[in-house]
Scaffold this active site. Structure first.
Site, PDB file in Angstrom:
ATOM      1  N   GLU A   1      -6.679   6.912  -1.506  1.00  0.00           N
ATOM      2  CA  GLU A   1      -6.506   5.686  -0.505  1.00  0.00           C
ATOM      3  C   GLU A   1      -6.920   4.547  -1.031  1.00  0.00           C
ATOM      4  O   GLU A   1      -6.680   3.380  -1.276  1.00  0.00           O
ATOM      5  CB  GLU A   1      -7.215   6.040   0.962  1.00  0.00           C
ATOM      6  CG  GLU A   1      -6.287   7.091   1.899  1.00  0.00           C
ATOM      7  CD  GLU A   1      -5.104   6.481   1.991  1.00  0.00           C
ATOM      8  OE1 GLU A   1      -4.878   5.152   2.295  1.00  0.00           O
ATOM      9  OE2 GLU A   1      -4.182   7.372   2.354  1.00  0.00           O
TER      10      GLU A   1
ATOM     11  N   HIS B   1       0.680  -1.281  -0.029  1.00  0.00           N
ATOM     12  CA  HIS B   1      -0.096   0.006   0.041  1.00  0.00           C
ATOM     13  C   HIS B   1       0.851   1.245  -0.053  1.00  0.00           C
ATOM     14  O   HIS B   1       0.594   2.193  -0.548  1.00  0.00           O
ATOM     15  CB  HIS B   1      -0.844   0.034   1.181  1.00  0.00           C
ATOM     16  CG  HIS B   1      -1.651   1.014   1.632  1.00  0.00           C
ATOM     17  ND1 HIS B   1      -2.987   1.064   1.049  1.00  0.00           N
ATOM     18  CD2 HIS B   1      -1.410   2.370   1.909  1.00  0.00           C
ATOM     19  CE1 HIS B   1      -3.814   2.248   1.277  1.00  0.00           C
ATOM     20  NE2 HIS B   1      -2.611   3.027   1.953  1.00  0.00           N
ATOM     21  N   GLU B   2       1.850   1.304   0.875  1.00  0.00           N
ATOM     22  CA  GLU B   2       2.786   2.496   0.969  1.00  0.00           C
ATOM     23  C   GLU B   2       3.570   2.603  -0.332  1.00  0.00           C
ATOM     24  O   GLU B   2       3.822   3.577  -0.790  1.00  0.00           O
ATOM     25  CB  GLU B   2       3.887   2.282   1.984  1.00  0.00           C
ATOM     26  CG  GLU B   2       3.025   2.232   3.308  1.00  0.00           C
ATOM     27  CD  GLU B   2       2.123   3.480   3.702  1.00  0.00           C
ATOM     28  OE1 GLU B   2       2.487   4.522   3.099  1.00  0.00           O
ATOM     29  OE2 GLU B   2       1.105   3.057   4.360  1.00  0.00           O
TER      30      GLU B   2
ATOM     31  N   HIS C   1       1.427   4.340  -2.730  1.00  0.00           N
ATOM     32  CA  HIS C   1       1.508   5.581  -2.587  1.00  0.00           C
ATOM     33  C   HIS C   1       2.775   6.441  -3.476  1.00  0.00           C
ATOM     34  O   HIS C   1       2.405   7.554  -3.709  1.00  0.00           O
ATOM     35  CB  HIS C   1       1.532   6.240  -1.083  1.00  0.00           C
ATOM     36  CG  HIS C   1       0.088   6.213  -0.488  1.00  0.00           C
ATOM     37  ND1 HIS C   1      -0.834   6.796  -1.083  1.00  0.00           N
ATOM     38  CD2 HIS C   1      -0.459   5.774   0.623  1.00  0.00           C
ATOM     39  CE1 HIS C   1      -1.892   6.591  -0.256  1.00  0.00           C
ATOM     40  NE2 HIS C   1      -1.773   5.832   0.736  1.00  0.00           N
TER      41      HIS C   1
END
Lengths: 188, 448
Positions: free
Chosen positions: B236, B146-147, B150
């Site tokens: 997100e 997930h990071e 980003h």
């Protein structure tokens, strides 16, 4: 006057189309190069496995061997102690039996859970093997993702025209054969 | 899309402003940080915003270092366990990330993670120690994926610029906490309303200009904040979708979200909640899990979607590509997701269970062994039960001979002792060391 405006408008349109074509072509080239990069990345991970794992296994085995000798020495010492006591055990009284029994179990206890470092090495080896296989798998996955992006661009409408013009073709996905798809047996 | 909105709104504002100055005398007084600013000051503020945007990349190149110093983050050099580094490398390969990515650990009692990307190609992921204690390997991999998504989508940079826009509008209109508010006075050089006297502004034009002014200075702050929060929430969702695409394992992310939410609602100390600092509010958009949602009922003022929604969408996924995420989102909420973001191809891909994980290999271990903290906690390596199993494993690999005694002790001898007569250390019974068949589970090993 009207002619000038018409010329300006048409030239702006032509420039816009030209810019669009350039943009699409560049994105196709980017995707194709990303695909080549992903393909060579698989080779990088395979080479890493080829170089790393045998060395790691050797190191771990060497350490385990060294510890095996230590363990052998400990077992010998213990057995000698037991042998010395063993001959007299039937003759010694209950209290002494209990005492020596306690001593022996203490000895055995400390021997059963020695602080051997080979544990840590095996854990590390397990993690490294697992991670190496994961990396190879993920590099193949990334190759497939890049191939899919390129195929999408080559087949979907605006860019398939450009792809046709410059002969940028579809790419194949990564395939495995039957033997590799079988479930492995874990037996000890 | 939002960049376009920004540019258009900005240029409209500047154009209107210049129009005012040309056709009438407009005096706008706002109290900015305790002093009065007139027209010249406002022009300066608008120009400085442009300058900030141009100079921002250079400033951004120092953000990671600032963060490391401020939170006293340590990198992975001191940690013997290579799991975190391996997980990050695997995810970088899966994402095709060419950037230089470093992982830093922050000591904290609250589990969280965030990522920063710099224009010069360096990026960093920050994890807290509590997070590493709570999550296991697959969940940690989902969080790191997930990071990394980003970083790949450059969300930190995008949100910083959006935040600047919000800050500018709020500053101008005085709805900041530091300002006491502003007054807008529009004075026309030729008199307001009334008759025309050679060159006067027609009254209807003046009203239109006034309405535009109100839109910028009154509606602007509120709208820009709402847009900022909405951008953050969409990003997100996008990061969740990309994370599943990289790991091909939605359950990892589902479990991670559920565990962290469980932590924050049940286990964490309520004293930690009493004050949310300003810093937490500023960076809240970047965190993996946002606790601000516990403090407000207004859903539209949250930087993260409700965790329940995130988990719902993930559970409904039939595959693990972005297209599958979009379909699941539609099933869960009935709306489309990626309409105005830059995703050109929506992909449909299969879900794969992780190929090899320590859990698969160690499936023989009794339940509760790999509970938590597989990545970092110290007591993992001190668990005697696990050590015992590893000892057994080592013994088998090295060809040790296992003898089961009547007192339920299993004694392992190296093959050097084959054929010899040895004593059991507990009950002193004699055994001859040779291979025994059918050694099953005994009471002692079941206890372990």
């Amino acid at each position: 006057m009207v002619l000038m405006i018409a010329i300006i408008v048409v030239s702006i349109l032509v420039l816009a189309v030209f810019a669009g074509v350039i943009g699409l072509y560049n994105s196709l080239i980017q995707k194709r190069n990303e695909l080549k990069n992903a393909w060579s990345q698989i080779g990088v991970q395979l080479k890493r496995r080829h170089d790393l794992i045998p060395n790691l296994v050797e190191t771990v085995q060497g350490y385990a061997q060294h510890e095996k000798q230590t363990l052998n020495a400990v077992i010998e010492a213990r057995q000698q102690a037991v042998n010395i006591q063993g001959a007299d055990i039937e003759k010694i009284s209950k209290a002494e039996n209990q005492l020596s029994g306690t001593l022996k179990s203490l000895f055995a206890l400390s021997e059963s859970y020695p602080d051997l470092k080979a544990n840590q090495n095996f854990l590390m080896l397990q993690e490294e093997i697992s991670s190496t296989e994961n990396r190879i798998a993920f590099s193949r996955q990334h190759y497939n993702d890049s191939a899919m992006e390129l195929n999408n661009a080559v087949e979907m409408f605006p860019s398939n025209v450009i792809a046709g013009m410059f002969n940028i073709g579809k790419e194949k996905f990564f395939e495995i054969d039957e033997a590799e798809a079988a479930v492995p047996q874990v037996k000890f | 899309m939002v960049v376009l909105f920004y540019l258009v709104a900005y240029s409209i504002g500047v154009a209107l402003y210049i129009t005012f100055l040309m056709f009438g005398e407009v005096e706008i007084n706002t109290t900015l940080v305790y002093h009065q600013v007139n027209n010249a000051g406002l022009i300066a503020l608008a120009l400085s915003n442009i300058v900030i945007l141009i100079a921002l990349p250079r400033a951004e190149n120092g953000f990671i270092k600032k963060h490391i110093k401020e939170f006293d983050a340590k990198d992975l050099a001191g940690i013997k366990n290579k799991t975190i580094g391996n997980i990050t490398e695997e995810m970088c390969i899966a994402a095709g990330l060419a950037e230089d990515l470093k992982v830093y650990i922050i000591e904290s009692l609250m589990p969280n993670a965030y990522a920063m990307s710099q224009p010069n190609g360096r990026s960093a992921i920050f994890l807290t120690t509590r997070l590493l204690e709570i999550l296991d390997r697959n969940e940690l991999q989902a969080v790191i994926a997930h990071e990394i998504s980003h970083i790949k989508n450059k969300d930190a940079n995008y949100l910083t610029r959006a935040f600047l826009f919000v800050a500018l509008l709020n500053c101008l209109s005085g709805s900041d906490k530091n300002n006491s508010g502003g007054q807008v006075r529009v004075r026309s050089r030729y008199g307001g309303g009334g008759g025309r006297r050679g060159g006067a502004i027609p009254p209807h034009l003046l009203i239109i200009l006034l309405i535009a002014l109100i839109i910028i200075f009154v509606v602007g702050p509120i709208l820009s904040k709402l847009i900022y929060y909405s951008i953050s929430r969409k990003r997100e969702f996008l990061a969740d979708a990309c994370a599943v695409q990289y790991t091909r394992y939605p359950d990892g992310l589902i479990n991670a979200l559920a565990k962290i939410e469980h932590f924050y609602t049940n286990e964490s100390d309520s004293r930690l909640y009493t004050q949310i600092g300003e810093r937490q509010k500023t960076y809240d958009a970047f965190y993996f899990f946002s606790i601000l949602s516990f403090f407000t009922d207004k859903k539209h003022h949250c930087t993260h979607p409700a965790t329940k929604n995130r988990i719902d969408v993930l559970k409904k996924m039939g595959g693990s590509g972005l297209g599958d995420y979009q379909d699941a989102y539609k099933k869960a909420t009935g709306k489309g997701l990626f309409k105005n973001l830059d995703i050109q191809e929506l992909m449909h891909q299969d879900v794969m269970v992780p190929q090899t994980s320590p859990e698969d290999i160690a499936a023989k271990l009794p339940a509760g062994i790999m509970l938590a903290g597989a990545a970092l906690s110290e007591d993992f390596k001190n668990k005697i039960v696990n050590k015992q199993e590893i000892n057994d494993l080592r013994a088998e690999i090295n060809g040790y001979i296992t003898i089961e005694c009547d007192c339920d002790t299993r004694i392992k001898f190296p093959d050097l002792y084959k054929g010899r007569e040895m004593y059991c250390p507990h009950c002193l019974k004699k055994h001859i060391v040779e291979e025994q068949e059918n050694i099953g589970e005994n009471e002692l090993s079941k206890l372990q």
